[in-house]
Every structure is written in structure tokens, then in C-alpha cells.
Design a protein around this motif. Structure first.
Motif, PDB file in Angstrom:
ATOM      1  N   LYS A 100      38.491  43.836  72.890  1.00 58.24           N
ATOM      2  CA  LYS A 100      37.229  44.517  72.520  1.00 58.24           C
ATOM      3  C   LYS A 100      36.623  45.081  73.886  1.00 58.24           C
ATOM      4  O   LYS A 100      36.648  44.649  74.995  1.00 58.24           O
ATOM      5  N   THR A 101      36.086  46.101  73.622  1.00 54.81           N
ATOM      6  CA  THR A 101      35.482  47.010  74.857  1.00 54.81           C
ATOM      7  C   THR A 101      34.592  46.175  75.835  1.00 54.81           C
ATOM      8  O   THR A 101      33.647  45.474  75.593  1.00 54.81           O
ATOM      9  N   ILE A 150      31.628  47.525  55.490  1.00 58.68           N
ATOM     10  CA  ILE A 150      30.477  46.968  56.210  1.00 58.68           C
ATOM     11  C   ILE A 150      29.856  47.910  57.158  1.00 58.68           C
ATOM     12  O   ILE A 150      30.085  48.938  57.377  1.00 58.68           O
ATOM     13  N   ASN A 152      28.384  47.453  61.029  1.00 56.66           N
ATOM     14  CA  ASN A 152      28.424  46.633  62.475  1.00 56.66           C
ATOM     15  C   ASN A 152      27.248  47.212  63.545  1.00 56.66           C
ATOM     16  O   ASN A 152      27.347  48.346  63.541  1.00 56.66           O
ATOM     17  N   LYS A 258      38.539  57.108  72.669  1.00 58.88           N
ATOM     18  CA  LYS A 258      38.077  56.928  71.473  1.00 58.88           C
ATOM     19  C   LYS A 258      36.951  57.728  70.877  1.00 58.88           C
ATOM     20  O   LYS A 258      35.945  57.799  71.598  1.00 58.88           O
ATOM     21  N   ASN A 288      35.495  55.921  64.609  1.00 59.85           N
ATOM     22  CA  ASN A 288      34.549  54.889  64.944  1.00 59.85           C
ATOM     23  C   ASN A 288      33.760  55.008  63.651  1.00 59.85           C
ATOM     24  O   ASN A 288      34.078  55.663  62.672  1.00 59.85           O
ATOM     25  N   GLY A 347      39.088  52.498  57.499  1.00 61.33           N
ATOM     26  CA  GLY A 347      39.410  52.137  56.008  1.00 61.33           C
ATOM     27  C   GLY A 347      40.547  51.738  55.624  1.00 61.33           C
ATOM     28  O   GLY A 347      41.030  52.003  54.558  1.00 61.33           O
ATOM     29  N   VAL A 348      41.427  51.277  56.588  1.00 59.68           N
ATOM     30  CA  VAL A 348      43.121  51.000  56.277  1.00 59.68           C
ATOM     31  C   VAL A 348      42.842  49.493  55.683  1.00 59.68           C
ATOM     32  O   VAL A 348      42.579  48.725  56.342  1.00 59.68           O
ATOM     33  N   ALA A 368      40.306  47.588  61.400  1.00 62.85           N
ATOM     34  CA  ALA A 368      39.153  46.517  61.809  1.00 62.85           C
ATOM     35  C   ALA A 368      38.764  45.788  60.781  1.00 62.85           C
ATOM     36  O   ALA A 368      39.302  44.808  60.507  1.00 62.85           O
ATOM     37  N   THR A 369      38.253  46.473  59.843  1.00 62.77           N
ATOM     38  CA  THR A 369      37.228  45.802  58.815  1.00 62.77           C
ATOM     39  C   THR A 369      38.363  45.279  57.704  1.00 62.77           C
ATOM     40  O   THR A 369      38.221  44.192  57.509  1.00 62.77           O
TER      41      THR A 369
HETATM   42  C1  FMN Z   1      32.994  44.079  64.230  1.00 61.98           C
HETATM   43  C2  FMN Z   1      33.346  45.151  64.877  1.00 61.98           C
HETATM   44  C3  FMN Z   1      33.137  45.548  66.159  1.00 61.98           C
HETATM   45  C4  FMN Z   1      33.494  46.800  66.763  1.00 61.98           C
HETATM   46  N1  FMN Z   1      33.154  46.982  67.965  1.00 61.98           N
HETATM   47  C5  FMN Z   1      33.495  48.180  68.632  1.00 61.98           C
HETATM   48  C6  FMN Z   1      33.697  48.207  70.104  1.00 61.98           C
HETATM   49  O1  FMN Z   1      33.354  47.291  70.992  1.00 61.98           O
HETATM   50  N2  FMN Z   1      34.295  49.376  70.784  1.00 61.98           N
HETATM   51  C7  FMN Z   1      34.860  50.392  69.722  1.00 61.98           C
HETATM   52  O2  FMN Z   1      35.501  51.424  70.072  1.00 61.98           O
HETATM   53  N3  FMN Z   1      34.889  50.288  68.416  1.00 61.98           N
HETATM   54  C8  FMN Z   1      34.311  49.296  67.962  1.00 61.98           C
HETATM   55  N4  FMN Z   1      34.302  49.182  66.371  1.00 61.98           N
HETATM   56  C9  FMN Z   1      34.655  50.052  65.578  1.00 61.98           C
HETATM   57  C10 FMN Z   1      36.288  50.042  65.244  1.00 61.98           C
HETATM   58  O3  FMN Z   1      37.151  49.955  66.388  1.00 61.98           O
HETATM   59  C11 FMN Z   1      36.777  51.095  64.453  1.00 61.98           C
HETATM   60  O4  FMN Z   1      36.776  52.521  64.854  1.00 61.98           O
HETATM   61  C12 FMN Z   1      35.947  51.245  62.955  1.00 61.98           C
HETATM   62  O5  FMN Z   1      35.740  49.925  62.324  1.00 61.98           O
HETATM   63  C13 FMN Z   1      36.445  51.926  61.868  1.00 61.98           C
HETATM   64  O6  FMN Z   1      37.627  51.157  61.574  1.00 61.98           O
HETATM   65  P1  FMN Z   1      37.942  50.362  60.152  1.00 61.98           P
HETATM   66  O7  FMN Z   1      37.155  51.105  59.002  1.00 61.98           O
HETATM   67  O8  FMN Z   1      39.084  49.720  59.879  1.00 61.98           O
HETATM   68  O9  FMN Z   1      36.747  48.841  60.331  1.00 61.98           O
HETATM   69  C14 FMN Z   1      34.088  47.783  65.926  1.00 61.98           C
HETATM   70  C15 FMN Z   1      34.152  47.555  64.588  1.00 61.98           C
HETATM   71  C16 FMN Z   1      33.970  46.316  63.922  1.00 61.98           C
HETATM   72  C17 FMN Z   1      34.169  45.957  62.686  1.00 61.98           C
END
Ligand code: FMN
Length: 387
Positions: A100-101, A150, A152, A258, A288, A347-348, A368-369
């Protein structure tokens, strides 16, 4: 359909700090306790969607930015809060795990709640960038239906470097053969800071990341950092200046940037020219979240507090946008004859989505999700594509 089948490894009903201290949960917790078989290779599981083997991926090991990986699939920055989360991810077969960042200093989290389920109007649950729905309001509540979308709203919290540096070192050490830990970092803009100081903060943070033994890193330019909803990545010239300074610090280590969704190809091409074109960046991870106004069933602001009328949406809703961005970035790569890595995100949630991103030009794919809601996702993909 309500999601009772899997316990997400990040518990949205707890605060961020409780997740940091007590997590991960569900299958991730079992993997850490050694109750789950390690990740190597495929299992006989089939996907939740019932897919059997989809051939399209060579079974030979891949490499990402010169590092060998079993399958170029993993979890992007965010849900893996510390080394317990990243280690569990590796054990469950996610061969890329982004830590995490982190920041140059301790940084607080937005107030609870930080996650809500979102319900776009379209029958397929998608949200299109530029659509009026994003400004009119998208329904957000605690009904976590599948396919999962979701929002976030964390504000990119960070521990102090004294805490995250040793933990990141442990996270790196826990990668198995063909697995890669990718640290994510970003600059922190505080009141009164000049642009030069802001750039210097990125350099300091990159140096702190290097000190953990990191072999590469990802710089987040896609979270609001200069006031409400202004993203650093939408200022390609500044990103160019920052990445030049960061690259001077990190030397040969590959740097990934990113990015959020870019509506304009001209702006996207400028980003590529200002970074890859100057030899400072070796890859992009995108997308993102997509910013939307979130409302409850009575049309009122869904997340409590000032400045939280809008929040980032991720998961099923944004797959179309993610694929679109990857296709366009891949076309720019070809047109300019440049060599850089594309990590497709957004969205994967099923094996078909992994393959769609690969077809669109992604060299690696992350979820992520989707992974939060089904910790078996890497194994399901490996089984489906017979790797
Ligand atoms: C709980 C959560 C926390 C996230 N925190 C960060 C973060 O700290 N830094 C970042 O670059 N992206 C963050 N993201 C974005 C994800 O890396 C990703 O780009 C985004 O959720 C889209 O992917 P997904 O559709 O698979 O969730 C976060 C996403 C989620 C769900």
C-alpha cells in the motif's frame, strides 16, 4: 445476490486501523496461519462463473520489467496494508503484490466508513467516464451485491517510515519464486509547501523505499493531492519533473507511474512523452478509481463529512474504462515506438477479464476489489487459463 460466500480479507465494517492491526481476514488469515496450501501452480478450482480452462496464455513463466513472475497477475496498491496482507497474497498465488502507498511521514485516514457498495443505473453495473450520472449521484449503501462495485475513501493513510520501512523489508523477503513485491509511494503536499519542496518530498520517499531493498517501485499520481479532486497525473509536465528527480535518486530500479483515467489521448500522449520519452519511467499502472458523487436512497450525501460528497468508484463498474485506457495507452506505445510496461487495473473479477486486459495490451493485470471479494481469484485464473 448478496455476497455471503467469502469473507473479504479487508473487513469494510472495521476501521482502517483495526484492519491494519487485526487483518487480514477470511482466506488470507487462513493462508497466514498455514491452513491453506501455498500458491504454486494451478489448482483444480474452476471460476465462480463456471469457466473451465481457457487457453490463450502460454504456460511458460512471464517476466515483468525484467523480473520473472509465474503469472503476471496480482493485487494493486491499496488493499494490502502491510506485510501480513502481502505475504498472504503471495501464499494464495497472487504473484504480484503491491504494498500500500506509503508517504514520507505518518498520515491519518479519512473518518469511518471508508468503503460503501455502489449501484450504478446501467443493467451491467458499468459507469462510463464523462457520464452525467457521475455528477448527478450514484446510489451507495451497505448492500455488497455481486458483481461487486465499491467506493473507497481513505485519503491514502500511511504509517511513519520507522514503522513501514522494516515492514516493507519483511514483505519483500516473503515473495516466493516467481513472485514480486512492488512498493507504492507518493508525495505529500502540506500547507505552505512550494513545488520544489513537493518534488523533494517524492525524492525523499523514494529514497526511504530504496532503503528497504526494493528492486522497483510505483509512484502514485492518481489520488487527489492538490485540493478537491485535482489529480497530479493530470499535470503531465509536473509529473515529468517529479519522475526526473525520483529517477536520479533510484538509479537503475524501474519506476512505474500509477495513472487515473485520461479522457484525452493528447494529454495521455503528453504524459508518455514527458516520462518514458525522457527515460525516467519504465511502466504505467492504470486505472485508479473513477470519481463519482455518492448519494444514499434519499438522495443525500452518502459518506459523512466535508469534501466527501464525491468518492472513487472501483470494481465491476470501471472495467470498461480500464480496458479503454489500456487500449489507448498501448496504441500510443506502438505509435511512438516506445518500450514500456502496462499494468492493467480496474474491474477484474473473472478470468475472462484478465484475458481481456492482456488482449488490450496489458503486460500484467491486477485486481483490488475483485480480489478483496474473492481471495481465490489468482488460483481461479490460473486454473482457467491452465498455467
Ligand atoms: C481499499 C482500496 C484502497 C486503495 N488505496 C490505494 C492507494 O493507496 N494507492 C493507489 O495507488 N491506489 C489505491 N487504490 C486503487 C486501486 O489500486 C485500483 O487502482 C482501483 O481500485 C481499481 O481497481 P479495482 O477495480 O480492481 O478495484 C485502492 C483501492 C481500494 C479498493
Amino acid at each position: 445476490m448478496s455476497n455471503q460466500q467469502f469473507e473479504p480479507f479487508y473487513d469494510v465494517n472495521l476501521t482502517y486501523d483495526d484492519n491494519y492491526r487485526r487483518g487480514p481476514f477470511g482466506l488470507f488469515a487462513q493462508a497466514l496461519a498455514g491452513d491453506d496450501s501455498p500458491a504454486e501452480g494451478a489448482t483444480n478450482e474452476t471460476s465462480a462463473a463456471g469457466s473451465t480452462a481457457i487457453s490463450a496464455e502460454s504456460a511458460t513463466a512471464a517476466s515483468v520489467l525484467g523480473f520473472p513472475v509465474n503469472l503476471p497477475f496480482g493485487i494493486p496498491a491499496g488493499p494490502l496494508l502491510n506485510s501480513r496482507f502481502t505475504t498472504a497474497a503471495f501464499r494464495l498465488g497472487f504473484d504480484l503484490a503491491v504494498y500500500k502507498t506509503v508517504r514520507s511521514r505518518a498520515w491519518g485516514c479519512n473518518p469511518f466508513p471508508n468503503v460503501l457498495a455502489v449501484h450504478p443505473k446501467a443493467a451491467d453495473g458499468s459507469l462510463t467516464p464523462g457520464s452525467p450520472e457521475l455528477d448527478e449521484g450514484v446510489l451507495a449503501d451497505t448492500r455488497y451485491d455481486l458483481p461487486i462495485s465499491i467506493s473507497n475513501s481513505f485519503g491514502v493513510p500511511s504509517r511513519d517510515p520507522d514503522v513501514w520501512q522494516p515492514d516493507m523489508r519483511d514483505a519483500i523477503a516473503a515473495a516466493g519464486p516467481g513472485q514480486l513485491l512492488v512498493p507504492s509511494f507518493q508525495g505529500s503536499r502540506v500547507a505552505g509547501m512550494s513545488t520544489d519542496e513537493y518534488i523533494a518530498d517524492h525524492v525523499t520517499t523514494a529514497r526511504l523505499v530504496c532503503e528497504t531493498g526494493a528492486q522497483l517501485m510505483e509512484m502514485n499520481t492518481s489520488c487527489p493531492n492538490e485540493g478537491h479532486n485535482r489529480l497530479l497525473c493530470h499535470d503531465p509536465h509536473l509529473v515529468g519533473r517529479i519522475t526526473e528527480a525520483v529517477k536520479n535518486e533510484i538509479g537503475e530500479r524501474p519506476l512505474i507511474v500509477k495513472l487515473a483515467y485520461f479522457p484525452s489521448d493528447i494529454e495521455l500522449e503528453t504524459m508518455v512523452r514527458e516520462t518514458v520519452g525522457r527515460g525516467t519511467v519504465q511502466g504505467f499502472s492504470t486505472i485508479n478509481t473513477i470519481s463519482a458523487k455518492l448519494v444514499d436512497a434519499s438522495g443525500k450525501q452518502a459518506l459523512p463529512g466535508e469534501g466527501r460528497d464525491r468518492s472513487g468508484v472501483c470494481g465491476n463498474a470501471i472495467r470498461g474504462a480500464g480496458l479503454d485506457m489500456v487500449r489507448r495507452l498501448s496504441a500510443i506505445r506502438e505509435r511512438l515506438g516506445l518500450d514500456f510496461t502496462i499494468v492493467g487495473v480496474g474491474g477484474v473479477i473473472e478470468p475472462e477479464h484478465y484475458l481481456a486486459y492482456r488482449k488490450a495490451g496489458a503486460d500484467a493485470v491486477m485486481s483490488a476489489t475483485g480480489a478483496m471479494w474473492d481471495a481465490r481469484l489468482a488460483r481461479i485464473i490460473k486454473a482457467a487459463i491452465d498455467v
